[in-house]
Design an enzyme around this catalytic site. Structure first.
Site, PDB file in Angstrom:
ATOM      1  N   HIS A 142     -41.547 -37.973  -3.529  1.00 20.93           N
ATOM      2  CA  HIS A 142     -42.365 -39.170  -3.304  1.00 20.93           C
ATOM      3  C   HIS A 142     -43.224 -38.999  -2.057  1.00 20.93           C
ATOM      4  O   HIS A 142     -43.079 -38.026  -1.318  1.00 20.93           O
ATOM      5  CB  HIS A 142     -41.509 -40.428  -3.250  1.00 20.93           C
ATOM      6  CG  HIS A 142     -40.564 -40.510  -2.084  1.00 20.93           C
ATOM      7  ND1 HIS A 142     -40.991 -40.464  -0.774  1.00 20.93           N
ATOM      8  CD2 HIS A 142     -39.223 -40.661  -2.032  1.00 20.93           C
ATOM      9  CE1 HIS A 142     -39.942 -40.599   0.031  1.00 20.93           C
ATOM     10  NE2 HIS A 142     -38.866 -40.705  -0.700  1.00 20.93           N
ATOM     11  N   LYS A 575     -40.982 -55.217  -2.951  1.00 22.39           N
ATOM     12  CA  LYS A 575     -42.328 -55.457  -2.429  1.00 22.39           C
ATOM     13  C   LYS A 575     -42.909 -56.736  -3.025  1.00 22.39           C
ATOM     14  O   LYS A 575     -43.681 -57.450  -2.377  1.00 22.39           O
ATOM     15  CB  LYS A 575     -43.238 -54.267  -2.762  1.00 22.39           C
ATOM     16  CG  LYS A 575     -44.623 -54.354  -2.100  1.00 22.39           C
ATOM     17  CD  LYS A 575     -45.339 -53.021  -2.150  1.00 22.39           C
ATOM     18  CE  LYS A 575     -45.860 -52.733  -3.540  1.00 22.39           C
ATOM     19  NZ  LYS A 575     -47.064 -53.514  -3.863  1.00 22.39           N
TER      20      LYS A 575
END
Length: 919
Positions: A142, A575
């Site tokens: 990532h 998020k």
């Protein structure tokens, strides 16, 4: 006198710190060493003694540093963070060994503890568990992976030398040699670039991921299986099978995850698969070579089975020196066939040649059968002890890793699948206008295609690049199945799954490649929906209910033993709605899925998309698995291991073995624990919903509904610099914008960690508790305290918040806030963060009964006490570097500005290492 168990840790940290200091003095000069030592002493004084004068002196020193001095300080403290991590890992190993040597009671999270807990009530269930279990950590790359492989190699050497000092009684000469080797290793580390000069490619990420197989998985997984089999034989001698099924496997996304990564192509996938196979086959060849030197058994001294003699007779090894050594001749033959397999699959010869040419193996099962012949002959002829060594581990490795090493998951966004299917339909049946249809219309069209074996795509038509790319990926997957076996690619994951049509679209694309064959009712891979946002999680059970109502899908599911995998996304839900609301949405979704699956007679396998940080579902794996809702872990679980967490968990073989053991122990205990006598009290559920609603409102109010918050985030964190750093093949945002909605969850969390706010891991909890207590003034706190005591889900949530708050430092964070140019905006938003932080700490302490943070986690408290005095200077320097970098008008020249950027990037690396679970 009480024995100080942590004294060896402090000694190791002092030793490594002294060696680093000596290296700095030798390499950079006495002035540089004295400067770094002044910074260290002031930082320790402030952190340990809360000395405000030391804090002011520290800031004055750091703010006055020249560029050259700044780089020296950043490098020194970054490397110290790495060295402290090595010492800490070594101490964990030391303490684990001490417990085993002392014969202490098994600790929670160990296999011994899990087997003891379960076998006492259900020995038969314990053995049956392993027949159908599947436990799989899945490695993913990532955008915040900051470790270079070269740095990891240096650290491995240092860890090995520390272990040698700890485990072996050295003579004075040996001790001096060890110290000298440590000195060389630290010098090598200092002289090794911490940063990459070029951006990582996907193949670079594949290479990094494979290094953990060489270091840990290929060696430790077979040992773990052997230990478990031996323990089971002692626990349930009449029930335990001699060998367990290959239930524990390591997976990977690296090279197959296309969601938002345009660089993952069919060519890249095929290269990744070949690299996997090369590692697996290379390991087997090396082990066979050594095994051949060990099994020097001669006829007349030992007997051999007819099957073994036949294997030896068919061997191309005709050396007269081995004519009476059938085991060696058989192994030479196996080696020759495996070397031929290597050439056939990879188009190159292995490093060590065989004695002669031979036929390649058709598949890994054929290799396993030949190794089983060796095993059975040894056991039958009085040499069973020899079968329990290297041969046992090799046989297990072949059965776990096959010729493919680790399954590579394919992942793509549902929007891409939709566009691809729409184009295929439009070309084949002009006027279909697939995208214009509602959900029912789309499903009708897709089901019609799935009922026939006729392909949609034509080889005579040139489709868009996107469609050609998608078709190429699935065709590459089909070729991989034929070349390496079906274990090479087992799962296709659909990001942003909204409804049933998203799964049917993927099914149609799989049909195009021959991975789904309607006439045979065969589906060669798992279709895995990924539910990510809070809205998606709330919708998950309904989607699966509608999917299971389709007869054609149920027929396909039968080819997978009526088992369906569902992936849950922790990062985007966080998020989207904050830590508390995300955790609650995930918990509710799991419970609802359990009910739907039970109603339809389908076995549920959950794939948890967890990150390293609490803000992305991280935290201790053992507690997280135990806190799953009743029925959510049915002997099967997959979970992602991401970025720098992979290095922390699996970079050291012994630490890696411990982490694998924890996954098995937790899954075993959770799957076989007695059903709850009573369901979770309604009052708990109602309170949790109220807390979630209030936390959601507080979080959304700050992040998405406050004017200027986006600007505050980009100016007060290192997000801009992270986006520019060569730390991954994937961009930080999904689109070319600065919108929070478009930013990937990983750099979102990583940025807040770097500036020590850790906002995604706690924001909203204080407001939620304050709101709840206002609505329930008489008994609200008592209820929350009871939830913490009696409900593992809530206790785990609070434990994770406790950990994140302990790593938060708003005094340091205030210096990052000062980077925001608009003073009114800065004061408004940071003031809200400070107020919420205070409320959250107060709420946590009130509910848990702790006097201060981490009272219930002394190990982490010790770790922070040891490490953070050396981490704080990095934050202070990073702030100053960010200010210089952003204030620069470019007139000073690219080389100078490049040095500032280099310092920022080194500080990012060091802070990430010091925090350990920031991404």
């Amino acid at each position: 006198m009480t024995h100080d168990k942590d004294a060896p840790l402090r000694e190791d940290i002092r030793l490594l710190g002294r060696l680093l200091g000596d290296t700095v003095r030798d390499q950079q000069g006495e002035a540089a060493f004295e400067l770094i030592e002044r910074v260290r002493q002031n930082s320790v004084r402030f952190r340990r003694d809360d000395d405000i004068i030391a804090r002011r002196e520290l800031e004055d020193i750091l703010d006055a540093l020249s560029r050259e001095q700044t780089i020296q300080v950043v490098r020194a403290f970054s490397y110290f963070s790495h060295l402290a991590n090595i010492a800490e890992d070594q101490h964990h190993i030391r303490r684990s060994r001490a417990h085993l040597i002392a014969g202490s009671a098994p600790r929670a999270g160990s296999l011994a503890h899990a087997l003891e807990a379960v076998s006492a009530t259900d020995a038969a269930g314990l053995v049956a568990f392993f027949d159908s279990a599947l436990i799989s950590p899945v490695l993913t790359a990532h955008p915040t992976e900051v470790q270079r492989k070269s740095i990891l190699n240096c650290e491995t050497v240092i860890a090995r030398l520390l272990d040698e000092r700890d485990r072996i009684q050295l003579t004075p000469e040996e001790a001096e040699a060890n110290l000298e080797a440590l000195r060389r290793a630290v010098l090598t580390l200092w002289q090794t670039r911490m940063l990459r000069t070029a951006k990582l490619s996907v193949i670079d990420e594949v290479t990094n991921g494979l290094s953990y197989f060489d270091t840990t998985f290929l060696h430790e997984l077979p040992r773990l299986y052997a230990s478990l089999e031996d323990r089971l034989a002692g626990t349930a001698p009449t029930l335990a099978p001699p060998e367990l099924a290959a239930f524990l496997q390591v997976g990977s996304w690296i090279g197959g995850d296309r969601d938002g990564n345009p660089y993952v192509t069919a060519e890249v996938l095929e290269r990744a698969l070949a690299m996997h196979a090369a590692v697996a086959l290379g390991h087997y060849l090396d082990e066979l070579h050594v095994l051949g030197s060990q099994l020097s058994l001669g006829l007349g001294l030992v007997s051999a089975s007819d099957a073994l003699l036949a294997l030896a007779a068919h061997s191309p090894d005709h050396s007269p020196h081995r004519s009476g050594e059938p085991y060696r001749r058989a192994i030479s033959g196996i080696y020759a066939r495996l070397a031929a397999t290597y050439r056939a699959l990879l188009g190159a010869a292995p490093a060590r040649h065989a004695v002669a040419e031979a036929e390649p193996y058709a598949d890994a099962a054929a290799l396993a059968e030949d190794l089983d012949v060796l095993h059975r002959s040894l056991v039958a002829n009085g040499s069973g002890a020899l079968a329990r060594g290297r041969l046992r581990h090799l046989r297990r490795a072949v059965k776990v890793f096959g010729f493919h090493l680790a399954p590579i998951d394919l992942r793509q966004n549902s929007d891409v699948h939709e566009r691809t299917v729409a184009e295929l339909l439009e070309v084949a049946r002009p006027g279909t206008a697939y995208a214009a249809h509602d959900e029912a219309g789309r499903c009708a069209l897709l089901l019609e295609e799935l009922a026939t074996a006729r392909p949609l795509a034509s080889p005579h038509v040139r489709y868009s690049d996107e469609t050609e790319g998608e078709l190429a990926i699935f065709r590459a997957a089909r070729r991989a199945h034929l070349r390496y076996g079906t274990g090479a690619i087992r799962n296709c994951i659909i990001s942003k799954t909204d409804d049933v049509s998203d799964l049917l679209e993927l099914a149609v694309l799989l049909k195009e490649a021959g991975l789904l064959r309607p006439l045979e009712h065969a589906l060669d891979v798992n279709l895995v929906p990924l539910f990510e946002t809070i809205g998606d999680l709330e919708n998950a059970a309904g989607v699966m209910e509608r999917l299971f109502a389709l007869p054609i899908y149920r027929v396909l599911l039968a080819s997978h033993a009526h088992t369906q995998e569902v992936m849950l996304g922790y990062s985007d839900s966080n998020k989207d709605g904050g830590f508390l609301s995300s955790g609650w949405a995930l918990y509710k979704a799991e419970g609802e899925l359990v009910e739907v699956f039970a109603r339809h007679g389908v076995r549920l396998r959950l794939f948890h998309g967890r990150g390293g940080s609490v803000g992305r579902g991280g935290g201790p794996s053992y507690q997280a698995i135990l806190a799953q809702p009743e029925g959510a872990v049915q002997g099967q679980i997959r979970l992602t291991e991401q970025g720098e967490v992979i290095g922390a968990k699996y970079g050291n073989p012994e630490v890696g073995r411990r982490n694998l053991e924890v996954l098995v122990a937790a899954t075993l205990e959770t799957s076989l624990r007695p059903a709850e006598v009573a369901p979770t009290p309604p009052a708990f559920l109602e309170a949790m919903q109220a807390l979630s609603d209030a936390a959601f409102a507080a979080y959304r109010g700050l992040v998405y509904e406050t004017d200027g918050f986006e600007r505050y985030f980009w100016e007060s964190t290192v997000i801009s610099e992270i986006a520019a750093l060569n730390i991954g093949s994937r961009p930080a945002s999904r689109k070319k914008s600065t919108a929070i909605e478009d930013l990937r969850a990983i750099p979102w969390v990583f940025s807040w960690s770097q500036c020590r706010v850790m906002l995604p891991g706690w924001y909203g909890f204080g407001s939620a508790v304050r709101s709840f207590l206002a609505a329930h003034p008489k008994d609200g706190l008592a209820l929350l305290q009871r939830m913490h005591r009696d409900w593992s889900f809530f206790a785990t949530l609070l434990s994770n918040i406790d950990m994140v708050l302990a790593k938060t430092d708003l005094a340091i964070a205030s210096r990052y806030a000062a980077l925001v140019k608009d003073a009114a905006l800065r004061e408004a938003i940071f003031g809200r963060i400070r107020t919420e932080h205070q409320a959250t700490v107060e709420a946590l302490l009130a509910i848990t009964g702790q006097r201060e943070l981490l009272d219930g986690n002394p190990l982490l408290k010790r770790s922070i006490r040891n490490r953070f005095p050396y981490l704080d200077p990095l934050n202070h320097v990073q702030v100053e570097l960010l200010r210089r970098h952003r204030d620069s008008d470019g007139n000073e020249g690219g080389a100078i500005d490049g040095r500032i950027r280099n310092g920022i990037h080194i500080s990012i690396n060091g802070i990430a290492a010091g925090l350990r679970n920031s991404g």
